[in-house]
Design an enzyme around this catalytic site. Structure first.
Site, PDB file in Angstrom:
ATOM      1  N   GLU A 153       0.815  -1.217   0.000  1.00 36.63           N
ATOM      2  CA  GLU A 153       0.000   0.000   0.000  1.00 36.63           C
ATOM      3  C   GLU A 153       0.854   1.275   0.000  1.00 36.63           C
ATOM      4  OE1 GLU A 153      -2.835  -0.232   3.216  1.00 36.63           O
ATOM      5  OE2 GLU A 153      -4.138  -1.531   2.053  1.00 36.63           O
ATOM      6  N   GLU A 308      -6.630  -7.749  -0.317  1.00 33.83           N
ATOM      7  CA  GLU A 308      -6.962  -7.647   1.103  1.00 33.83           C
ATOM      8  C   GLU A 308      -8.401  -7.182   1.246  1.00 33.83           C
ATOM      9  OE1 GLU A 308      -4.681  -5.089   3.611  1.00 33.83           O
ATOM     10  OE2 GLU A 308      -2.787  -5.669   2.701  1.00 33.83           O
ATOM     11  N   GLU A 356      -2.948  -4.969  15.548  1.00 36.96           N
ATOM     12  CA  GLU A 356      -4.036  -5.612  14.789  1.00 36.96           C
ATOM     13  C   GLU A 356      -4.648  -6.814  15.521  1.00 36.96           C
ATOM     14  OE1 GLU A 356      -1.893  -5.612  10.980  1.00 36.96           O
ATOM     15  OE2 GLU A 356      -3.252  -3.994  10.387  1.00 36.96           O
TER      16      GLU A 356
HETATM   17  C1  GAL Z   1      -4.157  -2.593   5.212  1.00 36.32           C
HETATM   18  C2  GAL Z   1      -2.733  -3.108   5.307  1.00 36.32           C
HETATM   19  C3  GAL Z   1      -2.663  -4.435   6.034  1.00 36.32           C
HETATM   20  C4  GAL Z   1      -3.504  -4.391   7.279  1.00 36.32           C
HETATM   21  C5  GAL Z   1      -4.914  -3.984   6.928  1.00 36.32           C
HETATM   22  C6  GAL Z   1      -5.848  -3.964   8.107  1.00 36.32           C
HETATM   23  O1  GAL Z   1      -4.181  -1.218   4.965  1.00 36.32           O
HETATM   24  O2  GAL Z   1      -2.177  -3.288   4.033  1.00 36.32           O
HETATM   25  O3  GAL Z   1      -1.315  -4.724   6.340  1.00 36.32           O
HETATM   26  O4  GAL Z   1      -2.942  -3.507   8.192  1.00 36.32           O
HETATM   27  O5  GAL Z   1      -4.893  -2.707   6.374  1.00 36.32           O
HETATM   28  O6  GAL Z   1      -7.143  -3.566   7.731  1.00 36.32           O
END
Ligand code: GAL
Length: 669
Positions: A153, A308, A356
């Site tokens: 990202e 994702e 997380e």
């Molecule tokens: C994204 C990121 C991931 C994780 C995810 C959580 O922005 O690429 O590594 O952090 O968010 O929602």
């Protein structure tokens, strides 16, 4: 020579971010067992593992990654292997504290989160290339390697930096762009507020200053910052192309997001991938995700991957509402409907540590018994049944213009007629209206090409160059329909207002001149009177002059009786912000006029067709909280149940129907 690199995975992709480094090795065995049960065939691996792979300079520990890759491969699971350059290890930062990013107020950000690097840092660039080379040499031949995942990202936690190294790189970038300081002064309007520079060395990035900054300087800084991230990406891509020429490369996007110009990134990767986190608490978020997906499939006109998404709740909103099982399924199917060849999640196993911990995962804290895992089992099975969709594409006959320069220029934090008008909000609203009318919309850059589309939606193009305006005008002259939204054609590439004002070089096409912008105060509304109908206007109106035919007018208020929407040949101009109902009415008429089959009534059913030319796969996604009756092609087969469909089908709230049928002309509408 360009080479086609595609993903060697049978059927649709199903999987997620896998962070085995956070778990003892005995858990890995359970991981692959559960992955096999759910039909997982691809995992993103090693995204944030630099400090584990290289705990000290040039001291590598690849053993664990070797074992994970072998284990996955032995279980039929391939890797979207990261080059591991998303976040630096502490030793690198401590050896080179100057690589930490600095914000606009001059505060150097400390190590402790992720992506803590200055995009212009030579040390950072050198080290990412070094690690990428190491990874490519070590794993390039591994049979389990399906794709490279470069960084993560770009532009997420960090998209720009104001440190001395960035300032230096910015000056070099400006030198390349303008060649002489006089040219820069002219472009930046440096006569305003005593800003005439005599040397490039006097220029700094737009740091916090006493009052409003120079909009041209800011726009160039945003362009430069995007280019710096693109440079980092390209440096790794070059290494990978050289060492592993057959392995496809991706870097994950974040919907249509403001940090970086994704048109440019897409041009350098093999597979477009997206991260989408629609908020289940927001009733419109399903449409918002579709807005991003439309970009993904248009970026290279080929299938893309949802790299994702969240199986349930995220951890980064103020309140993180979980997804119901139905919503998770609908989100996944929506991506597939939009031309995506696989659905992946963040992340495989829910973390116990780090920020997380409370982000959902395909396997929740309770393990196999968790709802998210049970849903993963069901979803994996459904996606397996959709294998024939792989490689099929969506054909849209309408395109929407997306332009980062214009977005950046119109989102300056200062000194615009209104801070409330947002290109992204307008574009999303237009896209939602088209979706509700049953019309599929692709995305295109402002300079085209536009061929193949019968109509062009331009929800706003604040910055327009002469070349872009010529391309849009030529498109209309060759028979295309164009609908342009308010606050368009205002500035040129230097962020200077076009001579004569808006809509600048679109004046001939639109047949109007904007005498004055007339933004509405907060909470104030106006009236858009169109035949017998009246719709609410908010945020923005314009006082128009010119020869174009008025289709609707403002009623009441300071612009009473003056045109609100105009038509000139094949081009229409909408000079205000309309409510959803108004937008649906305007788009319905415009699209119908362009000859497209448009629904008479807006519906929360999103309908999209993927096709390989032989078979059409049509999706009906019910975004509403009530069941909806839809017309279905007789003889079509429900892909998920195998049943033959009748002429109508009821789709439960939040449910999806996918029907396969022999192709017919007009697929995509
Ligand atoms: C994204 C990121 C991931 C994780 C995810 C959580 O922005 O690429 O590594 O952090 O968010 O929602």
């Amino acid at each position: 020579m360009s080479k086609s690199r595609s993903l060697d995975i049978a059927g649709l992709v199903f999987g997620g971010d896998y962070n085995p480094e956070q778990w003892p090795e005995e858990v890995w065995l359970d991981d692959v067992r559960l992955m096999n049960a759910a039909g997982v065939n691809l995992v993103s691996l090693g995204v944030f593992s630099w400090s584990k792979l290289e705990p000290a300079p040039e001291r590598f520990d690849f053993g664990w990654l070797d074992r994970v890759l072998d284990l996955l491969y032995a279980h039929g699971i391939k890797a979207d292997l990261a080059t591991a350059t998303a976040s630096p290890p502490p030793w690198l930062v401590r050896a080179h504290p100057e690589m930490l990013p600095v914000d606009a107020s001059g505060v150097r950000l400390e190590f402790g989160s992720r992506q803590t690097y200055c995009p212009s840092s030579p040390v950072w660039r050198e080290n990412t290339v070094r690690l990428c080379t190491k990874m490519a040499k070590r794993y390039g031949e591994h049979p389990g390697l399906a794709m490279w995942h470069v960084s993560n990202e770009y532009g997420d936690e960090l998209s720009r930096c104001w440190c001395p190294a960035s300032a230096n790189a910015f000056r070099q970038w400006l030198r390349r762009r303008y060649l002489t300081i006089d040219a820069l002064n002219a472009a930046w309007g440096a006569t305003v507020w005593s800003q005439i520079y005599t040397d490039f060395g006097q220029i700094e990035p737009p740091r916090a200053t006493t009052g409003p900054g120079n909009p041209a300087q800011r726009l160039d800084f945003l362009r430069f910052s995007s280019d710096e991230l693109l440079g980092l990406f390209s440096a790794e891509v070059e290494v990978l192309r050289e060492l592993t020429p057959d392995v496809p490369v991706t870097t994950n996007f974040m919907g249509i997001s403001p940090g970086t110009n994704y048109w440019q990134f897409a041009g350098r990767e093999d597979i477009v991938s997206d991260d989408a986190y629609p908020d289940p608490a927001d009733a419109d978020s399903g449409y918002g995700a579709g807005f991003g997906y439309s970009f993904m499939r248009s970026a290279k006109h080929q299938p893309w991957l949802l790299l994702e998404s969240a199986p349930s709740a995220v951890n980064w909103r103020d309140v993180n509402v979980p997804k119901t099982s139905a919503r998770r399924r609908l989100d996944a199917m929506a991506a597939i409907a939009h031309g995506c060849d696989g659905v992946m999640y963040f992340q495989w196993r829910q973390a116990r540590q780090g920020p997380e911990r409370f982000h959902s995962a395909m396997v929740g804290h309770r393990g196999e018994a968790s709802r998210t895992f049970q849903d993963s089992l069901r979803l994996g099975a459904e996606l397996a049944a959709l294998a024939p969709l792989k490689g099929t594409t969506v054909r849209a006959r309408v395109a929407m213009v997306v332009d980062w320069d214009s977005w950046w220029a119109s989102s300056a934090p200062e000194c615009l007629p209104s801070q409330r008008l947002s290109w992204a909000e307008q574009a999303r609203a237009w896209h939602k209206a088209a979706t509700m009318l049953g019309v599929t919309v692709d995305m295109v850059p402002a300079e085209g090409p536009f061929d193949g589309y019968v109509a062009l939606l331009i929800p706003g193009l604040f910055l327009v160059t002469k070349a872009q305006a010529d391309a849009i005008t030529a498109y209309a002259e060759s028979g295309g329909r164009v609908l342009v939204g308010c606050f368009s054609g205002v500035v040129d590439e230097t962020n200077s207002v076009h001579n004569g004002g808006a809509p600048g070089p679109l004046r001939q096409l639109l047949g109007v001149e904007v005498d004055e912008f007339w933004p509405l105060a907060d909470g104030e509304t106006g009236v858009f009177k169109w035949g017998a109908d009246a719709f609410a206007v908010s945020l923005w109106q314009e006082a128009l002059e010119g020869d174009a035919r008025g289709l609707s007018h403002y009623e009441g208020g300071p612009l009473d009786g003056r045109p609100a929407m105009t038509e000139n040949g094949r081009a229409r101009y909408l000079s205000c912000v309309l409510d959803d109902a108004g937008l649906v009415a305007v788009l319905r008429e415009f699209l119908a006029d362009a000859g497209l089959p448009v629904r008479q009534t807006a519906s929360p059913i999103e309908r999209i067709t993927r096709t390989d030319g032989q078979t059409d796969y049509t999706f009906w996604l019910n975004h509403a909280e009530a069941p909806q009756l839809v017309e279905t092609p007789a003889g079509a087969v429900d892909m998920l149940t195998g049943q033959c469909l009748g002429p109508t089908t009821t789709i439960a709230a939040g449910d999806v129907l996918i029907a396969a049928k022999h192709s017919e002309e007009g697929a995509g509408q």
